[in-house]
Write an enzyme that holds these catalytic residues in place. Structure first.
Site, PDB file in Angstrom:
ATOM      1  N   GLY C 243     -44.985  80.522-118.970  1.00 36.92           N
ATOM      2  CA  GLY C 243     -45.255  81.955-118.301  1.00 36.92           C
ATOM      3  C   GLY C 243     -44.888  83.073-118.913  1.00 36.92           C
ATOM      4  O   GLY C 243     -43.747  82.888-119.576  1.00 36.92           O
ATOM      5  N   HIS C 244     -45.841  83.882-118.873  1.00 39.33           N
ATOM      6  CA  HIS C 244     -44.795  85.667-119.492  1.00 39.33           C
ATOM      7  C   HIS C 244     -43.351  85.775-119.074  1.00 39.33           C
ATOM      8  O   HIS C 244     -43.021  85.404-117.482  1.00 39.33           O
ATOM      9  CB  HIS C 244     -45.603  86.321-118.805  1.00 39.33           C
ATOM     10  CG  HIS C 244     -46.202  86.927-117.344  1.00 39.33           C
ATOM     11  ND1 HIS C 244     -45.590  87.461-116.376  1.00 39.33           N
ATOM     12  CD2 HIS C 244     -47.038  86.618-116.452  1.00 39.33           C
ATOM     13  CE1 HIS C 244     -45.866  87.915-115.192  1.00 39.33           C
ATOM     14  NE2 HIS C 244     -46.668  86.941-115.044  1.00 39.33           N
ATOM     15  N   ASN C 245     -42.792  86.262-119.723  1.00 42.80           N
ATOM     16  CA  ASN C 245     -41.600  86.656-119.261  1.00 42.80           C
ATOM     17  C   ASN C 245     -40.418  85.283-119.432  1.00 42.80           C
ATOM     18  O   ASN C 245     -39.681  86.162-118.623  1.00 42.80           O
ATOM     19  CB  ASN C 245     -41.955  87.675-118.186  1.00 42.80           C
ATOM     20  CG  ASN C 245     -42.381  89.188-118.424  1.00 42.80           C
ATOM     21  OD1 ASN C 245     -43.751  89.399-118.809  1.00 42.80           O
ATOM     22  ND2 ASN C 245     -41.516  90.368-119.143  1.00 42.80           N
TER      23      ASN C 245
END
Lengths: 330, 330, 330
Positions: C243-245
C-alpha cells in the site's frame, strides 16, 4: 436476437411442458427481475412462492416442487433446474468478439512460429521464436507468448495474458484476462558474504493439460527444474497463486484468491475454497475439500474436508468455533 | 514547480494564519522529513512535539491542539488537518502523463466504434466493434476494450486494463493498471458422464456506475445472466476479487486483497477491510463494516461491524480473542 | 544441449567425488523422476533410501548423510546440497528469450526518452516522455513505462508490467509479468455534502532500490506525498499488495498473496509469510518473521516471530491453538 418456442426450450432441457406455451422465449431472467418472453428457474421451495408475481413467460422447475400451472404461463418440469439452466445458457450464448481478419497486421509473430489452421491472433499480440499454436486456437488482442511455448488446438487466450518461454499448454483450455503463466518461482539462497539473497534460477517450465481454465490475474510459476503441472480439466478462478513445482491432478477446483505455496501436490478432484492457502510441500489427497478462508499447514487425507486456520477436519473445527463462542460469552 | 504564498495556502484551506508568513510554499512534506518551503500537517497530540525540529516553513494544525506560533515559521489553524491536506494535494497535483496526439497511430480502433469529443487513446490500445466512449474519457497506452462495451464521459482507464464485451461503464470512473473487467464467472456443472466438469456459459455482463474507482490488478466477473453491478461512487482497492452476479450499492469501500465470492450483495456504504473475504450468496446490509482479515460466512445486519474468521459482531469476537489468549496461558 | 563431465560438476560445486564418473551430465532431475545423464540431489535422510532406485547418473549429497558409493554411479559429497543445486541451476540456465533487434519497430518510445547502451525494448512496449533507462536494461514485449520514470542499469522488466509516472527504479531489478507499480494509493475523504467520497490525490511516487525482484501481478502503490520505498535486495512474490507510503528496509521477503496496508514500515530482513496481511501504520522491526496466513494488527519487535490472526508471538499462538483443539474435544 435469438428466439425459441417454449416447445423448443422444453425439448432442449428434456422437460415436461404444462400451461400456456404460446409465447416466444428470447432470453433468461432471474425470478424477480425477469421480463416477458424470458424463461426463469425455480430450484427450491424458497423461490416457489415468488412465481405468482414473476413476469417471466415460462419457468423451468424441479419436479420435486410439485408446482401447479396457471393458464397464462408455462412450466417446464425437469429433474434438475440448475442443469437445465446451464444448457439454456449455452443456447443463448452470444457470439464471441469478432476478428475482422485471422492475424491482425498489428500483431507481431516471429517468422519461426508454427501457426495452425484457423488460428486467430489479435492486434498487439506477440508470438515469440519457435512457438507452436495448434489449429483453431485464439489469441485476443494484446496477448504475449514467449519463445518455444507450445499451445494445443482450440485453446482461447484472452487479452493481457502472458505465457513465458517453454510452457506446454493443452487443447480446449481457456486463459482469462491478465493471466501470468511461467514467471520464475520464488527462491533465493543467502549470498556468499551472508549479507543478502541470491536468486535461484528457475530453469523448469509449466505444463498445463487439456480443458484447463485459468481465471483473471491468476499466476502459475515455472518449476525450479522439471515442471509445475496442472492436470486435465482443472478449473482455477481469479487471483489464484500456484507456486513453483506444484502438481495438480485431474479436475481440481481452486476458487478465487486461493493459493498454493511451492511444491504443493493436489490429487484428483480436490476442491480449494476461496481465499484458502496451502503451505509449501503439502499434499492434499484426491477428493479432499479445503473450506473457504482456510490455512492448511499439513497433509490432508483423501476425501476429507478440512476447515479453518490452522485447518483441521471440518466437524472438529466447527466444534472448536462453537466452544470459542461460548468461552467469549463467559 | 508550483509555488504559493502562505497567505494563499491559508485561504485555500480556510485556516487562521499566525507566525511568520514570508516564505513561499512549493510542496508538501511529512513532519520529520519536510524541507524548507514545504508545508506539513499536525493532526494529533502525538506529533505536536515534533514541530520544533521540523524544517517545514508552515504547518497546518488542528485548532484542538492549541499550538503556539514561533516567529520563524507559520501555523495555519484549521478544524480538520486531514481535509486541508486533501485540498493541498489537489493544489499541488502534477500534470497527468502527456498525449502528443489524441488517438495514437499505434492504437487500433474498430471503424464501428463511436468515440466522443476530446477522447484520448494511447499507443497499443485496442477498441473493438461498436464500442462507445463518451467525451473526455482517456485510455492510456495498452488498454483493451472489447466489442459493444459502453464507457461514459471523463472516465480514465490506465494501461493494462481489459474490459470485456458488452460491459456498461459510467462516467468519471478510474480504472487503475492491469484491471480485469468482465471475465467469465466461475461456474461448472458435472459432465453427463460424471467424469469431469463442463463450463457454464456466462452470458451476462458487468454494469459499473458513475464515480467508481477500481484498483490495480482487481477483477470484476461478468454475470451468469443479468449483470454484476457496482453502484455509483464505490471505491475498490488493488487485487480485489468481485465474483459473478455480485451487486454493490452506492459508495461501498473494498480494501486491498479483499474478495466477494459469487452472488454477494452489499448495501450502500458498506466497508470491507483488507484481505477480508465474503462467502457466496451472502448479504452485507447498508452501513455495515467487515474488519480486515475477516472471513464472513453469514449475512451481516445493517450498521453492524463484524470481525474475525468466522466473522461475528466485533466486540463479541474481541472477547473471544481475549478468552483464547487467557486459555493459551493456562 | 549443455553437457558437462561429472568431474566438472564436482569442481563447480566444490564437492568430493566418489564412484563411477564416466557419464556425461546434461541436466538436473528430482530423485524419483531423474533420467540417465542427469544429476540429482540428496539433502536429508528421508531421501537417502530412494537413491538405489534412481536413474540419475550422479547425486549431490550432504556429507552429513555418510552415503556409500556404488560402482555404477557417482556421488558428489558437499556441505550443502541446496547451495550446490542453486549453482548447478545457474550452470544449466537456458538462454533468455531472443531479441532479433534492440528496439523493435512496433515499440513506441517518446523522442525525449534517454535510452542507455544495449537496452532492448520489445514489440508493443511504450516508453513515455523524459523516461531514462540505464544501460543493459531489458523491456520485454508489451511493457508500459510512464513519463519521467527512471530505471537503472541491467534491470529486466517482463511483459504486461506497467510502471506509472515519476517512479525511480534501481539497477539489477527484475519485474515479472503483469506487475503494477505506482498506481494511486487508496485514500478518500467525505464529500463536502457528506453524501459520498472524494478522491485524495496521490502526488508522491514509488522508489525501488537495487536488486529488487517483484513477482507476477503484484502491486506497489504510489505515496500520498513523499515516496513508497522498497529497499535494496527485497524479494516480493506474486499477487502481493504494497500500500501507499509503506517503507521496506533492505532484503525483506514477502511471500505470495501477502499484503501491506498503507503506511506500513518493515525494517531490514523482515520475512512476511504467504497470504499474511499487515494493518496500516504498523511497524515490523528488523529481523522479524510473520508466519503464513497471519493477520498482524500491532507492531512486531525486532527478531520476533509472530503467527496467527490476530497475530501474536508464535509459541504463544501455538499454545492457543493447542488449547482450542482440546476445548473443541470436551
Amino acid at each position: 436476437m435469438k428466439s425459441f418456442t417454449i416447445n423448443e426450450i422444453a425439448t432442449i432441457v428434456d422437460g415436461k411442458l404444462v400451461g400456456n406455451i404460446n409465447e416466444k422465449i428470447t432470453g433468461l431472467g432471474e425470478l424477480k427481475t425477469a421480463e416477458n418472453n424470458q424463461v426463469t428457474f425455480i430450484g427450491s421451495v424458497k423461490y416457489k412462492r415468488l412465481w405468482s408475481q414473476s413476469k417471466a413467460s415460462a419457468a423451468i422447475v424441479n419436479e420435486s416442487l410439485n408446482m401447479e400451472p396457471d393458464d397464462k404461463r408455462a412450466l417446464i418440469i425437469v429433474k434438475n433446474a440448475d442443469l437445465a439452466m446451464a444448457k439454456l445458457l449455452e443456447l443463448f450464448s452470444p457470439e464471441a468478439p469478432v476478428f475482422d481478419m485471422d492475424i491482425h497486421p498489428a500483431a507481431v509473430v516471429h517468422e519461426s512460429a508454427v501457426i495452425g489452421a484457423g488460428v486467430k491472433i489479435g492486434a498487439g499480440s506477440y508470438v515469440g521464436k519457435d512457438v507452436v499454436i495448434g489449429e483453431g486456437s485464439i489469441l485476443y488482442p494484446n496477448v504475449t507468448i514467449f519463445d518455444e511455448t507450445t499451445i494445443g488446438s482450440n485453446t482461447v487466450i484472452w487479452s493481457g495474458t502472458i505465457i513465458r518461454e517453454r510452457s506446454e499448454i493443452g487443447s480446449y483450455c481457456i486463459f482469462h484476462i491478465n493471466v501470468s503463466i511461467g514467471a520464475d518461482g520464488f527462491g533465493y539462497r543467502p549470498s556468499d558474504d551472508g549479507r543478502g539473497l541470491v536468486k535461484i534460477p528457475h530453469i523448469g517450465n509449466v505444463v498445463i493439460g487439456n480443458g484447463v481454465e485459468i481465471g483473471a490475474n491468476s499466476c502459475v510459476d515455472r518449476a525450479k527444474f522439471n515442471s509445475t503441472i496442472i492436470g486435465d480439466g482443472c478449473k482455477i478462478d481469479n487471483l489464484v497463486q500456484i507456486g513453483h513445482n506444484s502438481i495438480l491432478g485431474r479436475s481440481c477446483i481452486m476458487a478465487g484468491s486461493s493459493g498454493l505455496a511451492g511444491s504443493v501436490t493436489l490429487g484428483d478432484g480436490v476442491i480449494i475454497g476461496g481465499s484458502a492457502s496451502i503451505k509449501d510441500h503439502t499434499t492434499i489427497h484426491s477428493g479432499a475439500t479445503v473450506g473457504a478462508g482456510s490455512g492448511v499447514l499439513a497433509d490432508v487425507p483423501a476425501g476429507q474436508t478440512v476447515l479453518g486456520y490452522p485447518a483441521c477436519e471440518a466437524r472438529e473445527k466447527l466444534k472448536q468455533w462453537v466452544a470459542l463462542r461460548k468461552l467469549g460469552k463467559q
